[in-house]
Enzyme design. Structure first.
Site, PDB file in Angstrom:
ATOM      1  N   ASP A 134     -11.262  -5.933 -17.782  1.00 12.77           N
ATOM      2  CA  ASP A 134     -11.572  -6.912 -18.832  1.00 12.77           C
ATOM      3  C   ASP A 134     -10.325  -7.197 -19.658  1.00 12.77           C
ATOM      4  OD1 ASP A 134     -12.530  -8.473 -20.866  1.00 12.77           O
ATOM      5  OD2 ASP A 134     -14.095  -7.086 -21.521  1.00 12.77           O
TER       6      ASP A 134
ATOM      7  N   HIS B  57       0.814  -1.226   0.000  1.00  7.34           N
ATOM      8  CA  HIS B  57       0.000   0.000   0.000  1.00  7.34           C
ATOM      9  C   HIS B  57       0.845   1.272   0.000  1.00  7.34           C
ATOM     10  CE1 HIS B  57      -3.571   2.326   0.301  1.00  7.34           C
ATOM     11  NE2 HIS B  57      -4.292   1.460   0.979  1.00  7.34           N
TER      12      HIS B  57
END
Length: 452
Positions: free
Chosen positions: A384, A163
């Site tokens: 996608d 992070h």
């Protein structure tokens, strides 16, 4: 229920496709705060490509090649974070050592396990293997990918990221670059920009706000909860569909039912129920923090392509009794949630960064504190690589302090918001009971047997 068995290949290090710069880069004073020295994770499930021939387009191969191409542009991710002696400052050694990649196969179909992927994701350890020695923040790989092929031709993509390198917005920029390169683009449409100095403390630093979200010097109050309850803390996940959200809105006066966003509404409801479930002393101070994006809200102008952490989490405090009293409406919690979000401005951000340097990067205060992060509009649900959008995409689990909100479409095509929590088991059950008072018959789902 089918028992999952996962056969993993040995973890491999993926390096940039082409040689990259060997240099040392400083992280910002938002990146390297103590509370961000953690691992983030996302998980996505995909069906088999409709026009695919078995073996023709191996998702592990596609994603691995896209990762190597993307690391050419985002080469700091292929390096290692180091800590310097000056104010515990973090830097990235861009040495090209690479990121971890695991290729795996499971003996199940997506239909067999789809309800076990949603929070609290009981299959997380199978679908995102914790490679020994990889979980640290310092001197460890900064990314871990696992692609698990399923017997139906679908697959699961699980990713863990350091992070300190980025927030979810920055991570999505990296992930969308992978998507573009996997589908034939010559370079990312948004080129990465480092420039972490734009979010560093002033010289000289000057704290101009009270930052309740951080511990003060010597404050060890968070250890009380950890000492008593850490051995029984369990992950929980709740789904809120249209019926649940409508039921919660009905607890507001009719003229205010559409004055607050769905995120604000759910935050207020979850916070109120969480405090009541914890059963603190009525005179205890409780607090809520809403994560606010500096970049998305144009609080500080950042260059296009910046992918570092760019958020603040202003905390608002109140007495526990103000949330626990039955006569105190949901509206009270909503007003405090709104105050937290509205507190974020440029001076608040700069004051927070100055505090990090002046106070030695204090931890987030986690005793009777709760932080909510809205990831419902970060684009996870649109990733996608060529197999279509994910059936599910989100954050698999929360922490005792931080809850994330992600969304996906259920089998009816409805938007559903998933909220992750981590609480002691008995507290989690009390939380579910309190939540039931708001949603009535439309009880949010906590069990992994729930239907997508």
């Amino acid at each position: 229920m089918v028992e999952i068995k996962v056969k993993r290949h040995e973890p491999a290090l993926i390096v940039p496709e082409n040689p990259t710069k060997n240099e040392t880069l400083e992280l910002s004073d938002i990146d390297d705060q103590q509370g961000v020295r953690v691992q983030g994770a996302v998980i996505m499930s995909f069906k088999r490509r409709s026009n695919s021939i078995k073996g023709e387009d191996d998702p592990a191969k596609v994603i691995k090649e896209a990762l190597a191409k993307t690391l050419h542009y985002y080469y700091p991710f292929a390096g290692r974070v180091r800590e310097t002696g000056h104010h515990r400052k973090l830097v990235v050694d861009c040495n090209g050592e690479g990121v971890l990649f695991i290729e795996a196969d499971a003996n199940v179909t997506l239909n067999d396990i789809q309800t076990q992927i949603i929070p609290p994701c009981p299959l997380l350890d199978d679908l995102l293997f914790d490679v020994p020695g990889s979980t640290g923040i310092i001197d460890c790989p900064l990314l871990l990918f696992q692609v698990t092929r399923l017997t139906c031709g679908g697959h699961i993509l699980a990713i863990r990221f350091n992070h300190t390198m980025c927030d979810m917005l920055g991570f999505m920029q990296f992930l969308y670059a992978m998507v573009e390169l996997s589908r034939g683009a010559h370079k990312p449409s948004v080129m990465p920009v480092w420039q972490r100095e734009v979010l560093c403390a002033r010289d000289p630093p000057k704290v101009t706000y009270t930052h309740h979200e951080y511990e003060k010097g010597g404050d060890k109050s968070h250890e009380v909860m950890n000492k008593d309850e850490s051995n029984i803390i369990v992950p929980g996940g709740f789904l809120f569909g249209p019926e649940e959200i409508k039921a919660i809105r009905n607890h507001l006066p009719s003229h205010l039912q559409h004055s607050y966003s769905t995120f604000e509404l759910l935050c207020a409801c979850v916070w109120k129920c969480r405090v009541k479930a914890l059963q603190p002393d009525p005179e205890d101070t409780v607090q809520v923090s809403m994560t606010v994006s500096v970049r998305e809200n144009n609080i500080i102008l950042l260059p296009s392509g910046y992918y570092g952490n760019s958020f603040v989490s202003p905390a608002i405090t109140t007495k526990a009794k103000n949330l626990m009293m039955s006569e105190n409406s949901l509206l009270y919690a909503l007003k405090l949630v709104k105050q937290s979000r509205n507190r974020a401005n440029e001076e608040y951000v700069r004051s927070m960064m100055d505090l990090m340097v002046m106070e030695g990067r204090p931890k987030y205060k986690d005793h009777l504190s709760w932080m909510a992060t809205n990831l419902t509009r970060k684009g996870l649900e649109f990733v996608d690589f060529g197999w279509g959008k994910p059936v599910y995409s989100g954050v698999p689990r929360g922490t005792s302090l931080v809850s994330t909100f992600t969304r996906f479409k259920n089998g009816k095509g409805q938007d559903v918001i998933a909220v992750v929590l981590c609480l002691p088991n008995e507290v989690l059950l009390r939380f579910q009971n309190e939540l039931g008072k708001f949603v009535g018959d439309f009880s949010p789902l906590i069990s992994p047997t729930s239907k997508l």
